[in-house]
Design a protein around this motif. Sequence first.
Motif, PDB file in Angstrom:
ATOM      1  N   LEU A  17       9.275   5.581   4.211  1.00 18.11           N
ATOM      2  CA  LEU A  17      10.256   6.430   3.530  1.00 18.11           C
ATOM      3  C   LEU A  17      10.430   7.780   4.244  1.00 18.11           C
ATOM      4  CD1 LEU A  17       9.390   5.791  -0.223  1.00 18.11           C
ATOM      5  CD2 LEU A  17      11.432   5.028   1.001  1.00 18.11           C
ATOM      6  N   ASP A  18       9.363   8.252   4.874  1.00 17.84           N
ATOM      7  CA  ASP A  18       9.462   9.496   5.639  1.00 17.84           C
ATOM      8  C   ASP A  18      10.409   9.330   6.830  1.00 17.84           C
ATOM      9  OD1 ASP A  18       7.721  10.760   3.923  1.00 17.84           O
ATOM     10  OD2 ASP A  18       5.950  10.509   5.209  1.00 17.84           O
ATOM     11  N   ARG A  19      10.396   8.114   7.384  1.00 18.61           N
ATOM     12  CA  ARG A  19      11.286   7.846   8.518  1.00 18.61           C
ATOM     13  C   ARG A  19      12.719   7.613   8.056  1.00 18.61           C
ATOM     14  NH1 ARG A  19       6.803   4.724  10.649  1.00 18.61           N
ATOM     15  NH2 ARG A  19       7.787   2.790   9.935  1.00 18.61           N
ATOM     16  N   ARG A  20      12.846   6.936   6.888  1.00 15.67           N
ATOM     17  CA  ARG A  20      14.198   6.647   6.376  1.00 15.67           C
ATOM     18  C   ARG A  20      14.186   6.661   4.858  1.00 15.67           C
ATOM     19  NH1 ARG A  20      16.366   1.195   8.141  1.00 15.67           N
ATOM     20  NH2 ARG A  20      16.553   0.471   5.994  1.00 15.67           N
ATOM     21  N   HIS A  21      14.794   7.689   4.298  1.00 11.83           N
ATOM     22  CA  HIS A  21      14.835   7.846   2.840  1.00 11.83           C
ATOM     23  C   HIS A  21      15.591   6.671   2.220  1.00 11.83           C
ATOM     24  CE1 HIS A  21      14.696   9.958  -0.938  1.00 11.83           C
ATOM     25  NE2 HIS A  21      16.009   9.817  -1.073  1.00 11.83           N
ATOM     26  N   TRP A  22      15.165   6.276   1.002  1.00 13.45           N
ATOM     27  CA  TRP A  22      15.854   5.169   0.310  1.00 13.45           C
ATOM     28  C   TRP A  22      15.871   5.409  -1.187  1.00 13.45           C
ATOM     29  CZ3 TRP A  22      14.633   1.663  -3.525  1.00 13.45           C
ATOM     30  CH2 TRP A  22      15.529   0.593  -3.707  1.00 13.45           C
ATOM     31  N   GLN A  23      17.007   5.079  -1.819  1.00 24.19           N
ATOM     32  CA  GLN A  23      17.147   5.067  -3.275  1.00 24.19           C
ATOM     33  C   GLN A  23      17.789   3.732  -3.675  1.00 24.19           C
ATOM     34  OE1 GLN A  23      16.208   7.175  -5.719  1.00 24.19           O
ATOM     35  NE2 GLN A  23      15.169   8.447  -4.207  1.00 24.19           N
ATOM     36  N   PRO A  24      17.584   3.279  -4.917  1.00 21.42           N
ATOM     37  CA  PRO A  24      18.170   1.994  -5.335  1.00 21.42           C
ATOM     38  C   PRO A  24      19.677   1.897  -5.083  1.00 21.42           C
ATOM     39  CG  PRO A  24      16.579   2.719  -6.967  1.00 21.42           C
ATOM     40  CD  PRO A  24      16.704   3.840  -5.975  1.00 21.42           C
ATOM     41  N   GLU A  25      20.378   3.025  -5.171  1.00 23.53           N
ATOM     42  CA  GLU A  25      21.829   3.022  -4.923  1.00 23.53           C
ATOM     43  C   GLU A  25      22.176   2.603  -3.496  1.00 23.53           C
ATOM     44  OE1 GLU A  25      20.999   5.396  -8.451  1.00 23.53           O
ATOM     45  OE2 GLU A  25      20.150   5.413  -6.433  1.00 23.53           O
ATOM     46  N   ASP A  26      21.197   2.706  -2.590  1.00 22.83           N
ATOM     47  CA  ASP A  26      21.435   2.300  -1.191  1.00 22.83           C
ATOM     48  C   ASP A  26      21.463   0.785  -1.022  1.00 22.83           C
ATOM     49  OD1 ASP A  26      21.411   5.005  -0.512  1.00 22.83           O
ATOM     50  OD2 ASP A  26      19.238   4.988  -0.157  1.00 22.83           O
ATOM     51  N   GLY A  27      20.964   0.064  -2.039  1.00 25.14           N
ATOM     52  CA  GLY A  27      20.956  -1.403  -1.975  1.00 25.14           C
ATOM     53  C   GLY A  27      19.626  -1.950  -1.493  1.00 25.14           C
ATOM     54  N   LEU A  28      19.242  -3.100  -2.042  1.00 25.43           N
ATOM     55  CA  LEU A  28      17.934  -3.691  -1.726  1.00 25.43           C
ATOM     56  C   LEU A  28      17.838  -4.106  -0.254  1.00 25.43           C
ATOM     57  CD1 LEU A  28      17.404  -5.867  -4.943  1.00 25.43           C
ATOM     58  CD2 LEU A  28      16.319  -3.682  -4.380  1.00 25.43           C
ATOM     59  N   LYS A  29      18.969  -4.462   0.328  1.00 26.71           N
ATOM     60  CA  LYS A  29      18.966  -4.919   1.722  1.00 26.71           C
ATOM     61  C   LYS A  29      18.533  -3.806   2.678  1.00 26.71           C
ATOM     62  CE  LYS A  29      21.874  -7.681   4.792  1.00 26.71           C
ATOM     63  NZ  LYS A  29      23.227  -8.263   4.994  1.00 26.71           N
ATOM     64  N   ARG A  30      18.783  -2.560   2.291  1.00 25.01           N
ATOM     65  CA  ARG A  30      18.518  -1.424   3.177  1.00 25.01           C
ATOM     66  C   ARG A  30      17.121  -0.822   2.986  1.00 25.01           C
ATOM     67  NH1 ARG A  30      22.575   1.071   5.710  1.00 25.01           N
ATOM     68  NH2 ARG A  30      21.628   3.124   5.385  1.00 25.01           N
ATOM     69  N   MET A  31      16.292  -1.463   2.154  1.00 25.40           N
ATOM     70  CA  MET A  31      14.936  -0.930   1.972  1.00 25.40           C
ATOM     71  C   MET A  31      14.193  -0.928   3.302  1.00 25.40           C
ATOM     72  SD  MET A  31      13.532  -2.482  -1.680  1.00 25.40           S
ATOM     73  CE  MET A  31      13.789  -4.197  -1.231  1.00 25.40           C
ATOM     74  N   PRO A  32      13.565   0.196   3.682  1.00 20.23           N
ATOM     75  CA  PRO A  32      12.876   0.281   4.978  1.00 20.23           C
ATOM     76  C   PRO A  32      11.483  -0.350   4.928  1.00 20.23           C
ATOM     77  CG  PRO A  32      12.711   2.377   3.837  1.00 20.23           C
ATOM     78  CD  PRO A  32      13.523   1.483   2.953  1.00 20.23           C
ATOM     79  N   LEU A  33      11.469  -1.654   4.663  1.00 25.48           N
ATOM     80  CA  LEU A  33      10.211  -2.363   4.430  1.00 25.48           C
ATOM     81  C   LEU A  33      10.189  -3.673   5.215  1.00 25.48           C
ATOM     82  CD1 LEU A  33      10.185  -1.982   0.535  1.00 25.48           C
ATOM     83  CD2 LEU A  33       8.709  -0.720   2.120  1.00 25.48           C
ATOM     84  N   PRO A  34       8.988  -4.248   5.449  1.00 25.39           N
ATOM     85  CA  PRO A  34       8.917  -5.552   6.109  1.00 25.39           C
ATOM     86  C   PRO A  34       9.602  -6.630   5.261  1.00 25.39           C
ATOM     87  CG  PRO A  34       6.746  -4.506   5.980  1.00 25.39           C
ATOM     88  CD  PRO A  34       7.657  -3.692   5.135  1.00 25.39           C
ATOM     89  N   PRO A  35      10.136  -7.668   5.898  1.00 23.31           N
ATOM     90  CA  PRO A  35      10.856  -8.721   5.163  1.00 23.31           C
ATOM     91  C   PRO A  35      10.045  -9.336   4.022  1.00 23.31           C
ATOM     92  CG  PRO A  35      11.218  -8.970   7.518  1.00 23.31           C
ATOM     93  CD  PRO A  35      10.221  -7.869   7.368  1.00 23.31           C
ATOM     94  N   ILE A  36       8.738  -9.573   4.233  1.00 22.64           N
ATOM     95  CA  ILE A  36       7.936 -10.220   3.187  1.00 22.64           C
ATOM     96  C   ILE A  36       7.820  -9.335   1.939  1.00 22.64           C
ATOM     97  CG2 ILE A  36       5.704  -9.392   4.080  1.00 22.64           C
ATOM     98  CD1 ILE A  36       4.547 -12.153   3.299  1.00 22.64           C
ATOM     99  N   GLY A  95       0.842  -1.203   0.000  1.00 29.19           N
ATOM    100  CA  GLY A  95       0.000   0.000   0.000  1.00 29.19           C
ATOM    101  C   GLY A  95       0.867   1.240   0.000  1.00 29.19           C
ATOM    102  N   PRO A  96       0.533   2.245  -0.822  1.00 28.04           N
ATOM    103  CA  PRO A  96       1.385   3.435  -0.934  1.00 28.04           C
ATOM    104  C   PRO A  96       1.511   4.245   0.348  1.00 28.04           C
ATOM    105  CG  PRO A  96      -0.664   3.691  -2.194  1.00 28.04           C
ATOM    106  CD  PRO A  96      -0.605   2.273  -1.752  1.00 28.04           C
ATOM    107  N   THR A  97       0.444   4.308   1.153  1.00 26.39           N
ATOM    108  CA  THR A  97       0.515   5.090   2.392  1.00 26.39           C
ATOM    109  C   THR A  97       1.526   4.482   3.357  1.00 26.39           C
ATOM    110  OG1 THR A  97      -1.809   5.671   2.111  1.00 26.39           O
ATOM    111  CG2 THR A  97      -0.848   6.066   4.271  1.00 26.39           C
ATOM    112  N   ALA A  98       1.492   3.140   3.480  1.00 25.73           N
ATOM    113  CA  ALA A  98       2.436   2.456   4.376  1.00 25.73           C
ATOM    114  C   ALA A  98       3.871   2.630   3.890  1.00 25.73           C
ATOM    115  CB  ALA A  98       2.082   0.972   4.461  1.00 25.73           C
ATOM    116  N   VAL A  99       4.075   2.588   2.581  1.00 27.67           N
ATOM    117  CA  VAL A  99       5.422   2.786   2.024  1.00 27.67           C
ATOM    118  C   VAL A  99       5.900   4.208   2.297  1.00 27.67           C
ATOM    119  CG1 VAL A  99       6.768   2.904  -0.117  1.00 27.67           C
ATOM    120  CG2 VAL A  99       5.168   1.012   0.248  1.00 27.67           C
ATOM    121  N   GLN A 100       5.012   5.181   2.084  1.00 32.07           N
ATOM    122  CA  GLN A 100       5.394   6.579   2.297  1.00 32.07           C
ATOM    123  C   GLN A 100       5.788   6.828   3.756  1.00 32.07           C
ATOM    124  OE1 GLN A 100       5.457   9.071  -0.350  1.00 32.07           O
ATOM    125  NE2 GLN A 100       6.834   9.762   1.271  1.00 32.07           N
TER     126      GLN A 100
END
Length: 265
Positions: free
Chosen positions: A146-165, A138-143
């Motif tokens: 991202l508001d808590r921790r900015h992320w770009q692809p250059e940061d690496g997939l491991k560092r995405m601020p998302l749940p493991p699933i 859901g876009p709201t949950a993702v936003q």
Amino acid sequence: KRRQSNPFLAGLSEQDIEKIKKEAWREYGRFWRGVATRSRYVRQPMLETLDKVGAPRALQMVPVVESSYNPYVISSVGATGLWQLMPETANDMRVKSDRYFDGRRDIRSSTKGAARYLTKQYRRFGNWPMAFAAYHLGPTAVQRRLDRRHWQPEDGLKRMPLPPITKTYIRHIIGLIALHEEGTIHFPEPFRTKTITLQTPVDLAHLHELAELPKDQIFRFNPKLKLKQYYDGKPQTLQLRISEVRLKLLKQQIPSEPNNYMTIK
């Protein structure tokens, strides 16, 4: 070294890409033959729809992860169709259903809704990993994340601020896209079909038998159908995708005038 040419891999390191390719192959390689076989019934209208709405064809990998290209799959929470749409999500995407047709299983309607949604999220978040995250979480949950921790692809997939699933979901889709790009996996040519219009009432099961179609073929090509019998005059017409090689035989079995009654055992 960073990958830039493919927008789905843009900004990711070669190391990241190699890891997700291996992971996607471990997860889907042994099942690919079944996925590829099922895809032949639905990829023609799917690709035509992706092209029509201006969405990248690489999005054809999303249904691999969502439904293994089985439009009849129903998840434990009630999502269905190739794109595994929930009823409320389908309404938001203007994918309509009624007592005769399930829009979430309609290849063109569901693909149009899902592709527009995904491209909208891509424009919002600026990269495909977060667009896929929005589709899954859901876009709201993702936003919020991202508001808590900015992320770009250059940061690496491991560092995405998302749940493991959700991270796994993203890795699998992008890994499949990378495997497809390099030719490790490929889809066979879809079956060619023509769309015909039938007057109701019509007994599809009987028509299937008269035209000597392979088992369940009408329903494989037309997963939007809800009933085997369309007999109450609503809808007045029925549009069906039929295999080009079987079309002539099937047309010979269609009565010139629709019946005003039918026998049901």
